[in-house]
Design an enzyme around this catalytic site. Structure first.
Site, short mmCIF file in Angstrom:
data_model
loop_
_atom_site.label_atom_id
_atom_site.label_comp_id
_atom_site.label_asym_id
_atom_site.label_seq_id
_atom_site.Cartn_x
_atom_site.Cartn_y
_atom_site.Cartn_z
CG HIS A 272 -2.10 -0.95 1.01
ND1 HIS A 272 -2.94 -1.32 2.04
CD2 HIS A 272 -2.55 -1.61 -0.10
CE1 HIS A 272 -3.86 -2.16 1.57
NE2 HIS A 272 -3.64 -2.35 0.28
CG ASP B 120 -0.31 3.87 3.99
OD1 ASP B 120 -0.63 3.04 3.12
OD2 ASP B 120 -0.60 3.72 5.19
CG HIS B 121 2.73 0.76 4.75
ND1 HIS B 121 3.04 0.39 6.04
CD2 HIS B 121 1.42 1.13 4.79
CE1 HIS B 121 1.97 0.52 6.82
NE2 HIS B 121 0.98 0.96 6.07
CG HIS C 96 -1.39 2.56 10.18
ND1 HIS C 96 -2.73 2.59 9.85
CD2 HIS C 96 -0.72 2.60 9.01
CE1 HIS C 96 -2.86 2.63 8.54
NE2 HIS C 96 -1.66 2.64 8.00
#
EC number: 3.1.26.11
Length: 317
Positions: free
Chosen positions: A63, A65-66, A268
């Site tokens: 994903h 955001d990682h 997170h």
């Protein structure tokens, strides 16, 4: 041997002015290991003074955001005349996608970058006295968590006992502590086990990435020194946590409690708690009575051995 963790990005999928996307760095006696690399990670490394000497990057899943910080990190490393190689590790099926990020826009880094896939239960990286293991997580795409697990250390050396047995002060002490038997001048053999106690456990740091609460995490995090667990939502968003394959703070706290970890970091954090993340910690503390905190960008944490003192959390700025 020192170990320091730095929270570079503690936000959820949507960054805020206070929280960048996911990135977590462990500096173990000078070796830097990076876990996830959300947008702007290289700037966070500058801002919080971790240095760029990362040897391994462990990606939990694909994903954005990682992983979207990978192109910027690669190019920043290159522009700083990096020569050392970089190994990137990711879950099954990730190699091609990660290689595309390394070469985004047709970029060709001037240093060697290798990409490796790792399956849950396997060792992603083995060093002389520790390893990084992948374990099962549950998200909406192929994903793994990572556990940095040190080897056991030799037991404590009983100097007084060694002297009583006639061992001369000097190199023989070190040999005995390292597990060797020593023969004295009169022919007497002093065994290591006579003067060295039981092995002492090394340290364990567990980083889940995005996941539902799982028994696999409890197992790998058993007695861990630090658990960094997805805690995206409060109880009020429990159904959304299930739908999006994240954990609530309470669910993450149950994992921490059941694993009996020494310290538990909630990370997170959803942007909806930007103004006040305290409800997350309040709900976690209703379940887990150990040292728990909502991780903040720039926060640094010494990770001591279980049989030593000190190691509380610090704020980076």
């Amino acid at each position: 041997m020192s170990m320091r963790a730095t929270f570079l990005g503690t936000g959820g999928a949507v960054p805020t002015t206070a929280r960048a996307p996911s990135a977590f760095l462990v500096n173990r006696d000078g070796e830097r290991l990076l876990f996830d690399c959300g947008e702007g990670t290289q700037r966070q490394m500058m801002r919080y003074g971790t240095g760029f000497g990362v040897s391994h990057l462990f990606v939990t899943h694909l994903h954005g955001d990682h992983i979207l910080g990978i192109p910027g990190l690669i190019q920043t490393l290159d522009f700083n005349d990096r020569d050392d190689s970089l190994a990137i590790h990711g879950p099954p099926g990730s190699k091609g996608h990660l290689e595309q990020l390394v070469h985004a826009g047709g970029y060709q880094p001037g240093f060697h970058v290798s990409v490796h896939e790792v399956r849950p239960g396997n060792v992603a990286y083995r060093a002389d006295d520790y390893e990084v293991r992948a374990f099962d997580t549950e998200h909406r795409t192929a994903s793994v968590g990572y556990a940095l697990v040190e080897d056991d250390r030799p037991g404590r050396f009983d100097r007084e006992k060694a002297e009583e047995l006639g061992v001369p002060v000097g190199p023989a002490f070190g040999r005995l502590h390292a597990g060797e038997d020593v023969e004295l001048e009169d022919g007497t053999v002093v065994r290591s086990e006579q003067v060295v106690g039981d092995p002492r456990p090394g340290r364990t740091v567990v980083y889940t990435g995005d996941t539902r609460p799982l028994n696999s995490t409890v197992e790998v995090a058993c007695d861990a020194d630090l658990l960094v667990h997805d805690a995206t939502f409060t109880d009020e968003e429990a159904e959304r946590a299930k739908q999006t394959a994240h954990s609530t703070a309470r669910e993450a706290a149950r994992v921490a409690r059941d694993a009996d970890v020494r310290r538990f970091a909630l990370t997170h954090i959803s942007a909806r708690y930007a103004a006040d993340p305290s409800p997350l910690l309040e709900q976690a503390r209703e379940v887990y009575d150990g040292e728990a905190f909502v991780a903040e960008d720039g926060q640094k944490l010494e990770v001591p051995y279980a049989d030593s003192d000190g190691g509380g959390a610090e704020t980076g700025e």
